[in-house]
Scaffold this motif. Structure first.
Motif, PDB file in Angstrom:
ATOM      1  N   ARG A   1      68.017  64.520  35.295  1.00 35.22           N
ATOM      2  CA  ARG A   1      67.829  63.166  35.825  1.00 35.22           C
ATOM      3  C   ARG A   1      67.033  63.270  37.119  1.00 35.22           C
ATOM      4  N   ILE A   2      65.864  62.655  37.111  1.00 39.04           N
ATOM      5  CA  ILE A   2      65.005  62.642  38.294  1.00 39.04           C
ATOM      6  C   ILE A   2      64.955  61.210  38.794  1.00 39.04           C
ATOM      7  N   SER A   3      65.431  61.025  39.994  1.00 36.94           N
ATOM      8  CA  SER A   3      65.423  59.670  40.546  1.00 36.94           C
ATOM      9  C   SER A   3      64.468  59.609  41.730  1.00 36.94           C
ATOM     10  N   THR A   4      63.722  58.543  41.770  1.00 32.37           N
ATOM     11  CA  THR A   4      62.813  58.335  42.886  1.00 32.37           C
ATOM     12  C   THR A   4      63.375  57.217  43.755  1.00 32.37           C
ATOM     13  N   PRO A   5      63.293  57.377  45.048  1.00 32.94           N
ATOM     14  CA  PRO A   5      63.822  56.328  45.929  1.00 32.94           C
ATOM     15  C   PRO A   5      62.990  55.054  45.841  1.00 32.94           C
ATOM     16  N   ILE A   6      63.665  53.940  45.779  1.00 32.90           N
ATOM     17  CA  ILE A   6      63.006  52.645  45.728  1.00 32.90           C
ATOM     18  C   ILE A   6      63.029  52.061  47.134  1.00 32.90           C
TER      19      ILE A   6
END
Length: 54
Positions: free
Chosen positions: A6-11
């Motif tokens: 799971r790769i999450s990018t900051p919003i």
């Protein structure tokens, strides 16, 4: 069984006042554009100007 990474990018979170101002500005722009178009159409119908739409 392979596991998915799971790769999450900051919003980026902006303040609500900026979003409200942006929404209001967009609404005013669309309202003015629509109002001018309606006025032109109304004048054309009142004076009996035949255009492309007839």
């Amino acid at each position: 069984m392979p596991k998915a990474a799971r790769i999450s990018t900051p919003i980026p979170v902006s303040s609500t006042s900026e979003n409200e101002n942006s929404d209001t500005a967009q609404f005013v722009t669309v309202a003015l554009f629509s109002g001018v178009g309606l006025l032109i159409s109304l004048v054309a119908v009142i004076f009996g100007i035949q255009g492309v739409w007839f």
